[in-house]
Each structure stands twice: as C-alpha cells, then as structure tokens.
Write a protein that holds these residues in place. Sequence first.
Motif, PDB file in Angstrom:
ATOM      1  N   VAL A  24      14.811  -2.819   2.400  1.00  0.00           N
ATOM      2  CA  VAL A  24      14.934  -1.365   2.449  1.00  0.00           C
ATOM      3  C   VAL A  24      13.942  -0.777   3.448  1.00  0.00           C
ATOM      4  CG1 VAL A  24      14.755   0.776   1.126  1.00  0.00           C
ATOM      5  CG2 VAL A  24      15.695  -1.285   0.040  1.00  0.00           C
ATOM      6  N   LEU A  25      14.442   0.138   4.267  1.00  0.00           N
ATOM      7  CA  LEU A  25      13.601   0.902   5.178  1.00  0.00           C
ATOM      8  C   LEU A  25      13.677   2.361   4.759  1.00  0.00           C
ATOM      9  CD1 LEU A  25      11.918   1.313   7.793  1.00  0.00           C
ATOM     10  CD2 LEU A  25      14.100   1.526   9.023  1.00  0.00           C
ATOM     11  N   GLU A  26      12.542   2.945   4.402  1.00  0.00           N
ATOM     12  CA  GLU A  26      12.492   4.359   4.051  1.00  0.00           C
ATOM     13  C   GLU A  26      11.831   5.134   5.189  1.00  0.00           C
ATOM     14  OE1 GLU A  26      10.686   7.492   0.749  1.00  0.00           O
ATOM     15  OE2 GLU A  26      10.652   5.336   0.320  1.00  0.00           O
ATOM     16  N   ILE A  27      12.530   6.129   5.696  1.00  0.00           N
ATOM     17  CA  ILE A  27      12.041   6.931   6.818  1.00  0.00           C
ATOM     18  C   ILE A  27      11.582   8.290   6.294  1.00  0.00           C
ATOM     19  CG2 ILE A  27      12.640   7.988   9.024  1.00  0.00           C
ATOM     20  CD1 ILE A  27      14.745   5.792   9.376  1.00  0.00           C
ATOM     21  N   GLY A  28      10.311   8.588   6.520  1.00  0.00           N
ATOM     22  CA  GLY A  28       9.746   9.839   6.021  1.00  0.00           C
ATOM     23  C   GLY A  28       9.288   9.707   4.584  1.00  0.00           C
ATOM     24  N   CYS A  29       8.548   8.659   4.294  1.00  0.00           N
ATOM     25  CA  CYS A  29       8.145   8.374   2.912  1.00  0.00           C
ATOM     26  C   CYS A  29       7.078   9.322   2.398  1.00  0.00           C
ATOM     27  CB  CYS A  29       7.655   6.933   2.795  1.00  0.00           C
ATOM     28  SG  CYS A  29       6.093   6.618   3.671  1.00  0.00           S
ATOM     29  N   GLY A  30       6.420  10.079   3.297  1.00  0.00           N
ATOM     30  CA  GLY A  30       5.335  10.945   2.843  1.00  0.00           C
ATOM     31  C   GLY A  30       4.231  10.133   2.198  1.00  0.00           C
ATOM     32  N   THR A  31       3.815  10.545   1.010  1.00  0.00           N
ATOM     33  CA  THR A  31       2.749   9.838   0.302  1.00  0.00           C
ATOM     34  C   THR A  31       3.292   8.760  -0.639  1.00  0.00           C
ATOM     35  OG1 THR A  31       2.715  11.531  -1.436  1.00  0.00           O
ATOM     36  CG2 THR A  31       1.218  11.842   0.427  1.00  0.00           C
ATOM     37  N   GLY A  32       4.600   8.525  -0.593  1.00  0.00           N
ATOM     38  CA  GLY A  32       5.179   7.434  -1.383  1.00  0.00           C
ATOM     39  C   GLY A  32       5.727   7.837  -2.734  1.00  0.00           C
ATOM     40  N   ARG A  33       5.916   9.128  -2.969  1.00  0.00           N
ATOM     41  CA  ARG A  33       6.389   9.585  -4.286  1.00  0.00           C
ATOM     42  C   ARG A  33       7.750   8.990  -4.636  1.00  0.00           C
ATOM     43  NH1 ARG A  33       9.823  13.531  -6.062  1.00  0.00           N
ATOM     44  NH2 ARG A  33      10.158  14.286  -3.933  1.00  0.00           N
ATOM     45  N   VAL A  34       8.720   9.076  -3.719  1.00  0.00           N
ATOM     46  CA  VAL A  34      10.051   8.535  -3.984  1.00  0.00           C
ATOM     47  C   VAL A  34      10.042   7.015  -3.872  1.00  0.00           C
ATOM     48  CG1 VAL A  34      12.446   8.481  -3.180  1.00  0.00           C
ATOM     49  CG2 VAL A  34      11.223  10.666  -3.316  1.00  0.00           C
ATOM     50  N   THR A  35       9.291   6.484  -2.943  1.00  0.00           N
ATOM     51  CA  THR A  35       9.191   5.031  -2.775  1.00  0.00           C
ATOM     52  C   THR A  35       8.826   4.360  -4.085  1.00  0.00           C
ATOM     53  OG1 THR A  35       8.178   5.600  -0.639  1.00  0.00           O
ATOM     54  CG2 THR A  35       8.291   3.271  -1.213  1.00  0.00           C
ATOM     55  N   LEU A  36       7.919   4.977  -4.810  1.00  0.00           N
ATOM     56  CA  LEU A  36       7.444   4.415  -6.079  1.00  0.00           C
ATOM     57  C   LEU A  36       8.560   4.308  -7.111  1.00  0.00           C
ATOM     58  CD1 LEU A  36       4.745   3.452  -7.332  1.00  0.00           C
ATOM     59  CD2 LEU A  36       4.436   5.772  -8.203  1.00  0.00           C
ATOM     60  N   MET A  37       9.607   5.117  -6.960  1.00  0.00           N
ATOM     61  CA  MET A  37      10.689   5.130  -7.943  1.00  0.00           C
ATOM     62  C   MET A  37      11.582   3.894  -7.855  1.00  0.00           C
ATOM     63  SD  MET A  37      11.938   9.110  -7.822  1.00  0.00           S
ATOM     64  CE  MET A  37      10.785  10.493  -7.940  1.00  0.00           C
ATOM     65  N   TYR A  38      11.557   3.178  -6.724  1.00  0.00           N
ATOM     66  CA  TYR A  38      12.468   2.039  -6.572  1.00  0.00           C
ATOM     67  C   TYR A  38      11.780   0.774  -6.069  1.00  0.00           C
ATOM     68  CZ  TYR A  38      12.337   2.911  -1.512  1.00  0.00           C
ATOM     69  OH  TYR A  38      11.923   3.060  -0.218  1.00  0.00           O
ATOM     70  N   ALA A  39      10.506   0.846  -5.714  1.00  0.00           N
ATOM     71  CA  ALA A  39       9.858  -0.222  -4.948  1.00  0.00           C
ATOM     72  C   ALA A  39       9.765  -1.559  -5.673  1.00  0.00           C
ATOM     73  CB  ALA A  39       8.465   0.228  -4.510  1.00  0.00           C
ATOM     74  N   ASP A  40       9.984  -1.593  -6.983  1.00  0.00           N
ATOM     75  CA  ASP A  40       9.914  -2.863  -7.707  1.00  0.00           C
ATOM     76  C   ASP A  40      11.217  -3.652  -7.618  1.00  0.00           C
ATOM     77  OD1 ASP A  40      11.213  -0.900  -9.226  1.00  0.00           O
ATOM     78  OD2 ASP A  40      10.713  -1.876 -11.125  1.00  0.00           O
ATOM     79  N   LEU A  41      12.247  -3.080  -6.984  1.00  0.00           N
ATOM     80  CA  LEU A  41      13.554  -3.738  -6.937  1.00  0.00           C
ATOM     81  C   LEU A  41      13.837  -4.512  -5.651  1.00  0.00           C
ATOM     82  CD1 LEU A  41      15.774  -0.952  -8.570  1.00  0.00           C
ATOM     83  CD2 LEU A  41      14.956  -3.067  -9.627  1.00  0.00           C
ATOM     84  N   PRO A  42      13.578  -3.947  -4.469  1.00  0.00           N
ATOM     85  CA  PRO A  42      13.963  -4.655  -3.242  1.00  0.00           C
ATOM     86  C   PRO A  42      13.167  -5.935  -3.000  1.00  0.00           C
ATOM     87  CG  PRO A  42      13.607  -2.308  -2.829  1.00  0.00           C
ATOM     88  CD  PRO A  42      13.047  -2.606  -4.180  1.00  0.00           C
ATOM     89  N   ARG A  43      13.752  -6.810  -2.201  1.00  0.00           N
ATOM     90  CA  ARG A  43      13.040  -7.990  -1.730  1.00  0.00           C
ATOM     91  C   ARG A  43      11.957  -7.590  -0.744  1.00  0.00           C
ATOM     92  NH1 ARG A  43      15.481 -11.425   2.583  1.00  0.00           N
ATOM     93  NH2 ARG A  43      17.417 -10.419   1.953  1.00  0.00           N
ATOM     94  N   MET A  44      12.230  -6.527   0.026  1.00  0.00           N
ATOM     95  CA  MET A  44      11.268  -6.040   1.010  1.00  0.00           C
ATOM     96  C   MET A  44      11.438  -4.526   1.140  1.00  0.00           C
ATOM     97  SD  MET A  44      10.909  -6.987   5.080  1.00  0.00           S
ATOM     98  CE  MET A  44      12.500  -6.265   5.517  1.00  0.00           C
ATOM     99  N   THR A  45      10.328  -3.806   1.100  1.00  0.00           N
ATOM    100  CA  THR A  45      10.355  -2.364   1.319  1.00  0.00           C
ATOM    101  C   THR A  45       9.396  -2.022   2.451  1.00  0.00           C
ATOM    102  OG1 THR A  45      10.811  -1.893  -1.018  1.00  0.00           O
ATOM    103  CG2 THR A  45       9.944  -0.083   0.324  1.00  0.00           C
ATOM    104  N   VAL A  46       9.927  -1.355   3.472  1.00  0.00           N
ATOM    105  CA  VAL A  46       9.101  -0.856   4.568  1.00  0.00           C
ATOM    106  C   VAL A  46       9.188   0.665   4.537  1.00  0.00           C
ATOM    107  CG1 VAL A  46       8.706  -0.824   7.050  1.00  0.00           C
ATOM    108  CG2 VAL A  46       9.515  -2.923   5.943  1.00  0.00           C
ATOM    109  N   ALA A  47       8.045   1.305   4.415  1.00  0.00           N
ATOM    110  CA  ALA A  47       7.988   2.756   4.323  1.00  0.00           C
ATOM    111  C   ALA A  47       7.366   3.315   5.597  1.00  0.00           C
ATOM    112  CB  ALA A  47       7.184   3.179   3.099  1.00  0.00           C
TER     113      ALA A  47
END
Length: 225
Positions: A24-47
Amino acid sequence: MIQDKDHITGRRILARAAFQEARVLEIGCGTGRVTLMYADLPRMTVAVEPDDTAIREAAGTVPEAQAVCASGMHLPFAQGSFDIVLFTLSLHHHPKPETALNEATRMLAPGGRILVLEPATHSEVQRLCSLFNDEDPLLENVEAKLAAGRKMIVSRELFDTEWIFKDFTDVTGYTFTFYNRPFDPDMARTMREFLGPGADQAPLVLTDTLRLTCLEPLGDRPDAQ
C-alpha cells in the motif's frame, strides 16, 4: 478535539480494496491518523507526505509504515510497486491532480486500485474551514478530473464522521492553530454566527462528510501505447 473516534474512515477504505498482505502507498498521510487505521494489515505500507514535520510525526505514530517525505507529483518508487494507492484528503492539494493520478497509476501493479478520499464541499467541517481557506474550487476541480478521466470508477460513496470538540473555545483553538493564525475576535464571532445555537453546546459535535472514490486503470498506464 477527537476526530473520527469510531474509525469509520478506516472501515470504509478497507471495504473498497484488499488490504490484507497488500503493498500500500498512501499519498498525503499527514501525521498518520488514517494510516494507523489499517497499517496492521498490509504486507508493506509506504506513507508519503511533503511536509517534513508531519512525516516525522507519522513515522512515530505508525512505526510499521515506511514514512517518506515526497510529493505525489513525483514519487520515488519503481513502476508497479504497489497494489493499492490511497490519496488521503490530498489529491486537491496537488497543483495538477491529473498528473498525480497518472503518477499513482504508474505505481500500480496489474489489478491494483486507486482510492481517493476527499472532503465533500457541503460538509459541516468543510464549510467551517472555508471561513479560513475556501478549498471549494480545488475540490470541484478534483471531481471534474475524476469524472473526465479514463480510469474506471468502481464505486463512489459519501459517508459521515464526527469531530468532537469540548466546546466553542476548543473549536477556535484548533482552527486558529491549524491555520497558523493568531486569535482574531472578529473571526471568532463569524465562526459563532456560522455555528448558530450549536456554538453553545458542550461537547460541540461537527459532521465531517467525506467522499471516497475507487478507481481501476483501464489500459491507460503512462507507459501503454
């Protein structure tokens, strides 16, 4: 202020793409508020976030994600590196949304999806924020680009979340800080007038209406002939 305490945004995003074991590539993650909601699922997360202060905070908030200071207009990754590209309230901030969408398409592996999360112009939160910075033209431009693009729109939906403030003072404290402006009593009065009787509520709850668009490329990858 408590923003989306029930993680409705995360649930809606997860319903639109297969995040489990994805890249997963998240563009515009800010401080990671939304990233934290799913980050335990992907094999790889790039914010990705262009603001170096915010991306440092995101790195601390979501240590399982790789935090990169970069712009969605020029992504420093190889073509086809991701299964999902998520724009988190960020596409309208790009000077050329169509360029950012093409760059996101370049990032996708075959069968990948692009998710675009944006504020709705009629959102109560957005209307309040427009007193400081009217983003309506930018948001309308994004909607036009999405509608005119050659990517297939798989789904579009509106949903509501809540911003919960202790009281009106909490609202003014948050907004003046967010927009890096000193307290202005005239603006505070304008905000109170906008909120009407709700300004005297404690807690003070505002509805944040968001639009989530799910896209799949239709043979229009930038390298395709």
